[in-house]
Design an enzyme around this catalytic site. Structure first.
Site, PDB file in Angstrom:
ATOM      1  CE1 TYR A 163       4.278 -63.170 -24.960  1.00  0.00           C
ATOM      2  CE2 TYR A 163       3.740 -60.998 -26.177  1.00  0.00           C
ATOM      3  CZ  TYR A 163       3.480 -62.441 -25.589  1.00  0.00           C
ATOM      4  OH  TYR A 163       2.008 -62.599 -25.424  1.00  0.00           O
ATOM      5  CB  SER A 187      12.312 -58.578 -24.352  1.00  0.00           C
ATOM      6  OG  SER A 187      11.153 -58.023 -23.924  1.00  0.00           O
ATOM      7  CG  MET A 188       9.050 -61.721 -21.652  1.00  0.00           C
ATOM      8  SD  MET A 188       7.711 -62.403 -21.934  1.00  0.00           S
ATOM      9  CE  MET A 188       6.341 -61.309 -21.381  1.00  0.00           C
ATOM     10  CG  ASP A 195      12.552 -50.654 -23.134  1.00  0.00           C
ATOM     11  OD1 ASP A 195      11.577 -50.539 -23.674  1.00  0.00           O
ATOM     12  OD2 ASP A 195      13.382 -51.624 -23.020  1.00  0.00           O
ATOM     13  CG  HIS A 241      12.113 -53.352 -25.637  1.00  0.00           C
ATOM     14  ND1 HIS A 241      12.740 -53.660 -24.448  1.00  0.00           N
ATOM     15  CD2 HIS A 241      11.677 -54.503 -26.186  1.00  0.00           C
ATOM     16  CE1 HIS A 241      12.358 -54.635 -23.951  1.00  0.00           C
ATOM     17  NE2 HIS A 241      11.695 -55.575 -25.003  1.00  0.00           N
TER      18      HIS A 241
END
Length: 366
Positions: free
Chosen positions: A80, A153-154, A198, A230
């Protein structure tokens, strides 16, 4: 639950066959998972004539110039509001080990996981078209049955969704994935990295749920990096280099179909994974472990066991029993006359018996 099985065929094959098998797998070691790998790397962009896919915004293909085709390929998408530069280190790393890698941007920085899944599938279409583009250095050099996806991530959530949408994908590498309410009914071998600390995609809310929501019949591995944040898996150097070694060995096994890396993954990378705060694993890997001297071959029974396991060895040998998180739980000596190891005080779990240069998985049950 599906587990990792190490098949030892040592007593059924001749010494000559053992030598051949050892030679075939001699290059598959922890040391061979270097960063960078043995091959030189070049790049292709849309300026060089590669396809401009409508599902993504901009792509760079990293490919080996002196490896032996046909090549396997992987597509990677960032997370993202992140640019391709956030995951670009994976491109030259994989390519230097013979895997063609396309790293893409997204049409919108705010794209959700499902849009990123579609972007990855469009990136794989670009790879397929490179195989037939006459002017491409990759023309005719790609194995289009060996395609993988990855993302951060996304983008990691999108990679998992891409596997649901296209069951011909060979492997998924999810980097600290973010995906709410995951629907992950697929059979594509899945490696998940997560960071213990994270704050953006806490493992308890994302990676752990993703692992559990993926069917038990799917080959899968969850590796949580101790104190990781993260971005701990954004580069192959994450976790002190463990992230790159694990990801590459996973792709060697499930993308390139090279079972020589099964013992590397199971007996070195996972059992000695001091950087891990959690490891969950449920996968099958057909492995031939070759030893130089057939007299050193080891078998054991019963396995699984509730209490005692009997180890058949021809000569006296020291042993170590290692937990699935890499902790030494037992050690001692076995011989022809003293061949029992008492596991009754250990909790039900998977352990790895190291003896005579071999590693055998032992399942302790309640």
């Amino acid at each position: 639950m599906k587990k990792l099985y190490l098949f030892l065929f040592l007593t059924l094959i001749s010494p000559l066959s053992i030598s051949v098998l050892h030679a075939q797998c001699s290059g598959a070691t922890t040391e061979s998972l270097t960063n960078p790998g043995p091959y030189t790397v070049a790049t292709l962009t849309e300026a060089d004539g590669i396809r401009n896919g409508p599902g993504y915004a901009g792509a760079t293909i990293y490919y080996p110039t002196n490896a032996s085709p046909p090549y396997a390929s992987i597509a990677i998408v960032p997370g993202y509001v992140s640019a391709p530069s956030s995951v670009q280190d994976w491109g030259p790393f994989y390519a230097s080990h013979g895997i063609v890698t396309v790293i893409i941007g997204t049409n919108s920085l705010f794209d959700q996981p499902e849009a990123r899944a579609l972007a990855l599938l469009d990136a794989l279409e670009t790879i397929k078209q490179e195989n037939v583009r006459t002017a491409s250095p990759l023309a005719g050099n790609l194995n289009l049955t060996k395609l993988a996806v990855s993302g951060w991530s996304m983008g990691g959530g999108g990679a998992q969704r891409a596997a649901v949408l296209d069951n011909t994908i060979s492997a998924v590498v999810a980097l600290c994935p973010y995906l709410n309410n995951p629907q992950l009914n697929h059979q594509v071998p899945l490696l998940i990295f997560s960071g213990q600390s994270d704050p953006t995609a806490p493992p308890a809310q994302h990676a752990n749920i993703h692992y559990n929501q993926t069917p038990a019949t799917t080959n899968k591995l969850l590796f949580e990096v101790k104190n990781g944040n993260h971005s701990v898996a954004n580069t192959p150097s994450g976790g002190g280099g463990a992230v790159g070694k694990l990801a590459l060995s996973w792709l060697k096994i499930f993308l390139e179909k090279d079972n020589c890396y099964c013992p590397v993954l199971a007996t070195t990378l996972l059992t000695n994974a001091g950087v891990a705060s959690k490891i969950n694993q449920s996968y099958e890997c057909n492995t031939i472990l070759a030893v130089e001297d057939p007299k050193l071959a080891v078998t054991l029974y019963p396995n699984p066991t509730k209490n005692v396991v009997h180890v058949n060895v021809r000569e006296m040998a020291p042993y170590q029993l290692i937990s699935s998180t890499g902790q030494l739980v037992l050690k001692g000596i076995v011989s022809g006359s003293k061949n029992q190891i008492d596991l009754s005080r250990l909790s039900a779990n998977v352990y790895y018996l190291h003896v005579n240069g071999q590693v055998i998985k032992v399942i302790k049950k309640e």
